[in-house]
Scaffold this motif. Structure first.
Motif, PDB file in Angstrom:
ATOM      1  N   ARG A 220       0.836  -1.202   0.000  1.00  0.00           N
ATOM      2  CA  ARG A 220       0.000   0.000   0.000  1.00  0.00           C
ATOM      3  C   ARG A 220       0.875   1.259   0.000  1.00  0.00           C
ATOM      4  N   ALA A 227      -8.140   1.524  -4.134  1.00  0.00           N
ATOM      5  CA  ALA A 227      -7.800   0.219  -4.702  1.00  0.00           C
ATOM      6  C   ALA A 227      -7.534   0.339  -6.201  1.00  0.00           C
ATOM      7  N   MET A 238      -8.417  -6.726  -0.879  1.00  0.00           N
ATOM      8  CA  MET A 238      -7.825  -5.539  -0.266  1.00  0.00           C
ATOM      9  C   MET A 238      -7.803  -5.639   1.256  1.00  0.00           C
ATOM     10  N   PRO A 243      -2.292  -6.401  -0.063  1.00  0.00           N
ATOM     11  CA  PRO A 243      -3.374  -6.777  -0.998  1.00  0.00           C
ATOM     12  C   PRO A 243      -2.870  -7.753  -2.059  1.00  0.00           C
ATOM     13  N   TRP A 266       1.198   2.124  -7.161  1.00  0.00           N
ATOM     14  CA  TRP A 266       1.375   1.035  -6.199  1.00  0.00           C
ATOM     15  C   TRP A 266       2.712   0.343  -6.449  1.00  0.00           C
TER      16      TRP A 266
END
Length: 410
Positions: A220, A227, A238, A243, A266
């Protein structure tokens, strides 16, 4: 000083208001039937859903909204309305059926127009002044806004409930993929040997079992990060600290580019493509790559492809084994001092990788060939006959490559 807004409706004598309300309430049952009939004629695709007593819910809602609005008139059209809760149910039903609220709002507007025609006729019959009726019409459309708001609230609740249920089903399916029983038999199709529990969970989600998958593990960028906007067929969990995504048919044309755009911002890694029932293997490699990212040994800020970092994944994760082998194989450098030992190690690695003479090694290192010859003589003195043993040369290259991956060598 605040000037009070004049209300034409409040200037209507109370007896006229009561007379108007009484006549309107008398006509509510028949008016509700007329409105429902017109709605069904204009929108025949709308389903007729009965309540627990067998009466159409739409008819109940129309009747209740008319009764609430008319009864409210005696308190003044500027007072807050209490809207029938059934309109939340209407919105919730549209959400659960996967439809938009556009048709429902159009139906509400049609109902208000039809109701207003009849209320206007009653207003003429009891001699309600035109300005008061205009004010009443404005109140009617404000009431309509309230009905729509109730339906939107129900629709949002249904959407949230469905989203939560889908996420729950995704997590259960991913759990079955990662921890389910091993393949019983192998065959050419993805469904061959699929455990019943896995097939049932996929069917509950409406997820087509692919032949091959790749699993991604993410880091994250922030706790509140949005997301990744992945395609509907990609499973996304998630809820985990890291995730995870399951990507079906990862080698399909354009899939890699779409994933990179969806995961922009990400950090993470996507494991190799594997048969469906080997998803846990892809997850393991992706997790190992993310471990290296957190240690600063692989780049952050993008979705890495594990297959493009095979050397790092093979050499770096077994840290204790590599360090022990490094200690034993590079022991001859212990007495050379840090700087000189590093130069000898870099020369040895360049020689092992090129298998060339001094000119080739010198070109790789950017030094004079005579310098390389001097270092190679030292290397042969330090390692002796071991330097000619193929197994020892292989181990030396492994440990030196590992040191380079960690940034100890250039």
């Amino acid at each position: 000083m605040v000037t009070a807004v004049r209300s034409a409706w409040r200037e209507v004598p109370p007896y006229q208001v009561r007379q108007f309300a009484a006549r309107a309430l008398e006509e509510v049952p028949a008016l509700a039937q007329d409105i429902l009939r017109e709605i069904r004629h204009a929108y025949p695709q709308l389903p007729v859903v009965p309540d627990e007593f067998g009466e159409p819910r739409a008819l109940v809602g129309i009747r209740q909204s008319l009764e609430h609005f008319v009864a409210h008139l005696t308190a003044g059209p500027d007072r807050p309305h209490v809207h029938p809760r059934v309109f939340q149910e209407f919105g919730r039903g549209e959400g659960l059926q996967g439809r938009s609220l556009d048709v429902l709002q159009a139906v509400y507007r049609l109902g208000v127009r039809l109701a207003w025609r009849r209320l206007a006729e009653i207003g003429q019959q009891v001699a309600i002044p035109a300005p008061a009726m205009y004010e009443l019409a404005e109140s009617g459309y404000e009431y309509l806004d309230g009905l729509v708001a109730e339906s939107v609230r129900g629709y949002a609740e249904a959407a949230a409930r469905q989203a939560g249920e889908r996420l729950r089903l995704q997590r259960r399916l991913m759990e079955a993929l990662f921890t389910g029983p091993a393949r019983r038999r192998r065959g050419p199709g993805a469904a061959d040997g699929v455990p019943p529990a896995l097939a049932e969970r996929a069917a509950a989600l409406g997820w087509t079992l692919p032949a091959r998958v790749a699993v991604a593990v993410l880091l994250r960028p922030a706790r509140e990060a949005v997301a990744p906007a992945v395609a509907p067929d990609i499973l996304l969990d998630m809820e985990s600290e890291r995730p995870r995504m399951v990507v079906p048919e990862p080698d399909a044309p354009g899939r890699r580019e779409l994933l990179a755009r969806a995961a922009a911002g990400w950090s993470g890694a996507i494991g190799p493509a594997v048969p469906l029932l080997d998803a846990a293997k892809s997850l393991r490699w992706a997790g190992a790559a993310v471990d290296l990212t957190e240690r600063g040994l692989l780049p952050a800020g993008e979705l890495l492809q594990c297959t493009e970092h095979t050397e790092a994944l093979v050499l770096l994760p077994p840290k204790e084994l590599i360090e022990d082998l490094t200690r034993r194989r590079l022991a001859p450098l212990d007495g050379c001092g840090p700087a000189h030992g590093r130069r000898l190690a870099e020369t040895l690695l360049a020689w092992l990788e090129t298998r060339g003479g001094a000119p080739e090694v010198a070109a790789r290192l950017g030094v004079h060939p005579q310098t390389v010859r001097y270092r190679l003589r030292q290397i042969r003195e330090l390692w002796g006959a071991e330097i000619d043993d193929p197994d020892r040369r292989f181990e030396l290259e492994l440990v030196l490559r590992a040191r380079r991956l960690r940034g100890d060598l250039t």
